[in-house]
Each structure stands twice: as C-alpha cells, then as structure tokens.
Write an enzyme that holds these catalytic residues in place. Structure first.
Site, PDB file in Angstrom:
ATOM      1  N   CYS A 342       0.808  -1.224   0.000  1.00 34.19           N
ATOM      2  CA  CYS A 342       0.000   0.000   0.000  1.00 34.19           C
ATOM      3  C   CYS A 342       0.839   1.271   0.000  1.00 34.19           C
ATOM      4  CB  CYS A 342      -0.937   0.002   1.202  1.00 34.19           C
ATOM      5  SG  CYS A 342      -1.839  -1.545   1.385  1.00 34.19           S
ATOM      6  N   HIS A 482      -2.124   7.966   6.720  1.00 31.04           N
ATOM      7  CA  HIS A 482      -2.477   6.714   6.035  1.00 31.04           C
ATOM      8  C   HIS A 482      -3.774   6.162   6.627  1.00 31.04           C
ATOM      9  CE1 HIS A 482      -1.898   3.015   3.836  1.00 31.04           C
ATOM     10  NE2 HIS A 482      -1.959   2.304   4.953  1.00 31.04           N
ATOM     11  N   GLU A 493       0.423   4.405  13.780  1.00 32.20           N
ATOM     12  CA  GLU A 493       0.709   5.666  13.076  1.00 32.20           C
ATOM     13  C   GLU A 493       0.602   6.859  14.023  1.00 32.20           C
ATOM     14  OE1 GLU A 493      -0.502   8.108   9.012  1.00 32.20           O
ATOM     15  OE2 GLU A 493      -1.779   6.458   9.692  1.00 32.20           O
ATOM     16  N   LYS A 513      -9.553   7.957   4.028  1.00 37.27           N
ATOM     17  CA  LYS A 513     -10.118   6.658   3.677  1.00 37.27           C
ATOM     18  C   LYS A 513     -11.579   6.517   4.114  1.00 37.27           C
ATOM     19  CE  LYS A 513      -5.672   4.416   3.164  1.00 37.27           C
ATOM     20  NZ  LYS A 513      -4.850   5.637   3.259  1.00 37.27           N
ATOM     21  N   HIS A 518      -9.848   2.270   1.037  1.00 37.74           N
ATOM     22  CA  HIS A 518      -8.401   2.117   0.879  1.00 37.74           C
ATOM     23  C   HIS A 518      -8.114   1.719  -0.568  1.00 37.74           C
ATOM     24  CE1 HIS A 518      -4.316   1.349   1.333  1.00 37.74           C
ATOM     25  NE2 HIS A 518      -4.306   0.425   2.290  1.00 37.74           N
ATOM     26  N   PHE A 579       1.332  -3.630   3.896  1.00 38.93           N
ATOM     27  CA  PHE A 579       1.566  -4.960   4.440  1.00 38.93           C
ATOM     28  C   PHE A 579       3.044  -5.323   4.306  1.00 38.93           C
ATOM     29  CE2 PHE A 579      -3.005  -6.449   3.350  1.00 38.93           C
ATOM     30  CZ  PHE A 579      -3.441  -6.039   4.592  1.00 38.93           C
TER      31      PHE A 579
END
Length: 594
Positions: A342, A482, A493, A513, A518, A579
């Site tokens: 991502c 993110h 985060e 998001k 996403h 990931f």
C-alpha cells in the site's frame, strides 16, 4: 562547548568539608541541595579576608563568568571528590540579546555550564519561534523571542552560557540536485472522475463507498467497497480500452487530466513540443487489475485453452498502467512500476522526484493505480478480519481514528501528479502548485501483515522525509495520514506522529479513507493529489466517519468541517504504509515560503 578533554570523566562523589579546606581546582557546591541539583563551580582562587573569613572565586566548570563568595572558615560546603584544571575552564562573558534582531534560520546554543556533564542544546528559529535543532521530534512547546532574551539576561545568575549565531548569508555554490515542483494533477476515485470531483467531495464530507451488487459478490461476508462510479472504458476510445486492464484505464484517464492541467497539449509529448526521452512515468501498483487473471482462469476452465485471450498476460502484469500511460502520451524516457504494497504510490512519486532531481528526466507523471475489488481479494481481506462492515447508505463504514473503527474498506482508482524541475516549469510559465520537497522510506521488519505497534519504522520514514526536504519537524503544518481505520494500524501511526511531532496536538491531521476506502497501490497517488490541493487552497479536509476519536490516538484530527491550513509552517506530509512493513512518506512544501 561541552565537557573539556582536559577535565577527565571521573565519578562525582560529593562529600562535605569546611571552607578552610577548599583549594583551587576543587569542584565546589555551596549546599547539599546545590550538589543534588548538579549546580557546581570550580574554585579558581582563594583569598583570606580575615582570620575567620575566606573569599573563594568560583567559575562554572564548563565556562562562564566568575563570582565571589565570602565564607566563614568553619562553614560546611560540598566538594565533588575530583579536581579540575583551572586553566582549562574558559572565562565566558555573557552576551546581551536585548537589541538583537532575530531572523528565521538563526541558531542559539544553550549550555548549563554549572553541570559538568551537561550537553549543549541548540535551537533554530523557525516560523517566529525557537525549536530544538533535531529531526527526531518536535518541541511540545517552542520558545518565543522574549523567552530567549530572558535566557541570555539571566545566564550569569543561572549558570548557563547562551550564544546567538545569526543565519549565515547564503553563498553562491555549484549546481546540485534540482528542485522539483508539482504542476499538474489528475484523479479517478470513488468520488468521481477528475481532481475537481475529488476535492469537492473531500471538502463536502461525502464518501464514495457503495454496496457491491454484481452477482459474483453474492455470498461474501462483506460486500461494500470504494468503487469508481463510472465505467472508465466508456471514457476512452473503444479499441484502446480493450487493450487495457481496469487499473490502466484509471491511470490513463488520470494521467491525461494531469498532463493538460499542467498546461501541456492534449495528446502527449509530440503535441507539446517536448523531447519524449526527457519525460518519464513512475506508477505504483500492488496487482494492478486482479480480475484479468481471474477471468482468464475462468475462461480456461469453461472453454479450454482456445478461450483464453492472447492479451491476458500483458493485461495482467502490474506494470500495465505505466506502460499504457507511456503509450498514450508517447513518453519514451522511462516507464517505471513500483510494487511495495500500500506504499507503492507514494514510493513511485518519491522515485520520480529523485529521477528529476538528478537530471535523468525533466518531467514525470507519477502516482498510483489499482483495481482489486474482486471476489477473491474481498474474500481474502474478510478472512483476515480486516474489512469494515456497515451500510454505506447510513454513513461511511470506514472510520479512521474513530473509537468504533473496525477495519478498512477496499477501494479502487488512480491519482497522478505531473512533476518537473523548477527551472523547466518556470521557463514555460507553468502554474506551480507546490514543491515536491522530499520523501522517506523505511521497513518495519516486524510481521507479514500486522504493523509494528511501536511505530518506530513509521517514525523513521517521517524523519527521513523531513530531512530529505531540508526542513525541520517544526516546519510540518499538516499530515495527510495513512489511517486505514484498522485498530492496530491507526494506533501505530498515531504513536509515531506524536513521537516525531512532539505530542501531535499542534499539527492538524486528516485521513481520507473514510471518503474513499483504501485504494491500495493507488492510495498514495490519490492522497498526494489531495495533499497538494490542501497546500494550494490552504484548506484541510475533514476526516469522514470519525465521530469520536479513540482516546489512544491523541492527535488533532480534523473532523466535521474543513479547517484553514495554519501559516506556522510550510511542509505537508502524506503517509503510506503497506503490508509487510513498507513505509513511505512524501513531503510537500508551500511555494514561496521562507
């Protein structure tokens, strides 16, 4: 000025003696309380004043001004059990800063000279306030000019040494890395086709998350996704669209918009009078379009080998989006594809920045494209228990930073920026949105899918982006997070942002998001487009879906309505994490800032 090499590091063992026993070179404290607070002085001279009184001259062990104390000989004082070479302790006169005119870029050093083990602290003036000179974290509380002048005025009494260093005059230097700017934007997202549709939807607090009604999604535990509301093939010539997968179609549409938004002629490099060898493409993707391979496998089973299209393989590879953009706009300099989960889109932009900085190309289209809303991908995410559930007609199921968040929403789309060297843009009179100032990467090396809860890898990428931009953490005025709305990911985060930004409450943070879902490899590209528009319009969009912020987040999350971008800095950070521990951060700078 720190510990003198002539003063060896030996243990300080305080013990009491009488004033009559004190000799030059002793490390001396008037009281046990002073010793406990590490408030020491070096005895530089002793002089009998009377049979009962001795005068000692004292100087801070790391340098400073002398002062005298008259002590009765029988008075108990404290010495440190170590001697100091008096000649090695500098006499430093205090510096008055009352009439000094401070400027951003000035530096200030402060040394607690009465502590033999003290380290010098450096401050840099940024945005009218003084911040510690470090990229590790920001000050929770910056110092004002008046406070700094007070430090200098009180230096002798407090046993500190304060030194002011004016900002150096810039000297002419040989050419180095080129400055890179953003001149064009394009986007295809669940909010619609076009960067304008994206921006309007963000400011209005709309979301583009929908129920998946195609029969192929029947029986799945989660059937909601952020899908583009129009068929991209309908916006392209039929013959060209048939040779592109869905992600490539998104990419070509976004690239065309960004190209013309930058002021170039529709059609590509030839129509714009550009050397195609000096233009490049850099796009991120995880899979590109997973449906092509799935469809080819289905046709193989249903119709045999003759039923599989010869275009299956070239339309399956993740690099198809970059190759189709280069074909469409006749770009021959390079067509690069980045695959880092991502973080792919953000890393692709960063790589394009470097290609321009160091003269490999002059112009680049950079971003990301993805189309992985397929039954198998949706089923896999659901099996990981990573997907949010909820009725999109009642509000966004994606709830970044919210107390009740329960997962992300899969999505699709593309976001593309036109990047070019500043001199190239100015030579053609282009409108410049902002500077693509820097970027940073790191890896968690923690788990195949889960984020490192410490946030250390994220913090490293944040610091590297700020450093690559030539900035200070005090320059950061906004973060496009993110924040996928997973429980652990948002906490990691937030922890990293608090650590780097000095608590995080002074920097407005938004997460998109909730609007979009996403977008996987496209997320970094689309969110970079939004971050550029945030700088350009000086307005921070709200975070949709976040009704109540999780107590563990402890950030200034923009919610409910847009908020004006503060004027106290010039850097906006756009975060992407993937990931496997891929971390990428893009730093954008306001044009014309000091």
């Amino acid at each position: 000025m720190t510990h003198s090499p002539e003063t060896p590091e030996v243990p300080i063992r305080p013990h009491e003696v009488t004033a009559a026993e004190v000799v030059p070179g002793d490390l001396f404290a008037l009281t046990p309380e002073d010793a406990a607070e590490r408030r020491w002085h070096v005895v530089t001279h002793t002089l009998p004043v009377s049979p009962e009184v001795i005068r000692v001259t004292l100087r801070p062990p790391l340098g400073g001004v002398d002062h005298e104390e008259d002590l009765r000989r029988e008075r108990t004082v404290v010495v440190a059990g170590r001697r100091v070479d008096v000649d090695a302790v500098p006499l430093v006169e205090p510096e008055s800063l009352e009439s000094v005119e401070f400027r951003d870029g000035d530096r200030l050093t402060v040394l607690r000279a009465v502590d033999p083990l003290a380290a010098e602290v450096t401050y840099v003036r940024r945005w009218g306030a003084w911040h510690r000179d470090t990229t590790e974290s920001a000050d929770a509380q910056a110092a004002a000019d008046a406070e700094v002048r007070r430090w200098a005025a009180d230096a002798a009494r407090e046993g500190t040494v304060v030194r002011h260093e004016p900002r150096p005059v810039r000297q002419a230097r040989a050419a180095g890395p080129r400055r890179v700017v953003v001149t064009g934007l394009g986007a295809v997202t669940p909010l619609g086709v076009g960067a304008g549709e994206l921006w309007d939807g963000l400011l209005e607090g709309r979301h583009g998350i929908r129920e998946l009604t195609d029969p192929e999604f029947d029986g799945l535990p989660v059937r909601t996704a952020g899908t583009v509301p129009v068929d991209p093939a309908s916006l392209l010539p039929r013959q060209a669209a048939r040779r592109m997968n869905r992600a490539a179609q998104f990419a070509v549409l976004a690239a065309r918009e960004a190209w013309t938004d930058a002021g170039y002629a529709a059609g590509g490099t030839r129509e714009s009078g550009l050397d195609p060898e000096r233009v490049g493409v850099s796009l991120g993707a995880i899979l590109g379009d997973a449906s092509v391979l799935v469809g080819g496998d289905r046709k193989l089973r249903e119709r045999g080998a003759r039923g599989v299209s010869p275009l299956t393989t070239p339309m399956t590879v993740p690099s198809q989006a970059a190759s189709q953009v280069s074909l469409d706009l006749h770009i021959t300099g390079e067509a690069r594809t980045v695959t880092s989960a991502c973080a792919s889109g953000t890393e692709a932009i960063g790589q394009a920045v470097d290609r321009i900085r160091y003269g490999r190309v002059d112009v680049a289209l950079a971003g990301g494209a993805e189309a992985v809303v397929t039954p198998a991908i949706m089923a896999s995410f659901a099996a990981m228990r990573a997907l949010a559930e909820g009725d999109p007609s009642e509000g966004s199921p994606s709830r970044p930073f919210a107390k009740d968040r329960d997962g992300f929403v899969n999505g699709e789309g593309a976001g593309v920026l036109v990047l070019e060297s500043e001199e190239h843009a100015r030579a053609r009179g282009a409108r410049i949105y902002c500077e693509a100032a820097g970027w940073g990467l790191s890896a968690d090396a923690y788990h195949v899918a889960a984020p490192d809860p410490s946030g250390d890898g994220i913090a490293l990428a944040l610091r590297r982006a700020v450093r690559d931009a030539g900035g200070e953490v005090a320059d950061v005025v906004h973060v496009n997070a993110h924040a996928t709305a997973t429980v652990d990911g948002d906490l990691a985060e937030a922890r990293a942002l608090r650590g780097v930004l000095g608590g995080g409450q002074g920097v407005p943070v938004t997460a998109l998001k909730g609007h979009l879902g996403h977008l996987q490899g496209a997320a970094g590209g689309v969110e970079a487009v939004a971050a550029v528009l945030t700088l350009h319009h000086r307005m921070v969009p709200p975070t949709v879906g976040c009704g109540e912020v999780d107590d563990g987040i402890e950030l200034d999350v923009v919610r409910e309505a847009p908020r004006p971008l503060p004027d106290s800095g010039d850097l906006v950070l756009s975060n992407s994490f993937g990931f496997g521990g891929h971390n990428a951060v893009l730093a954008l700078r306001r044009v014309g800032a000091a």
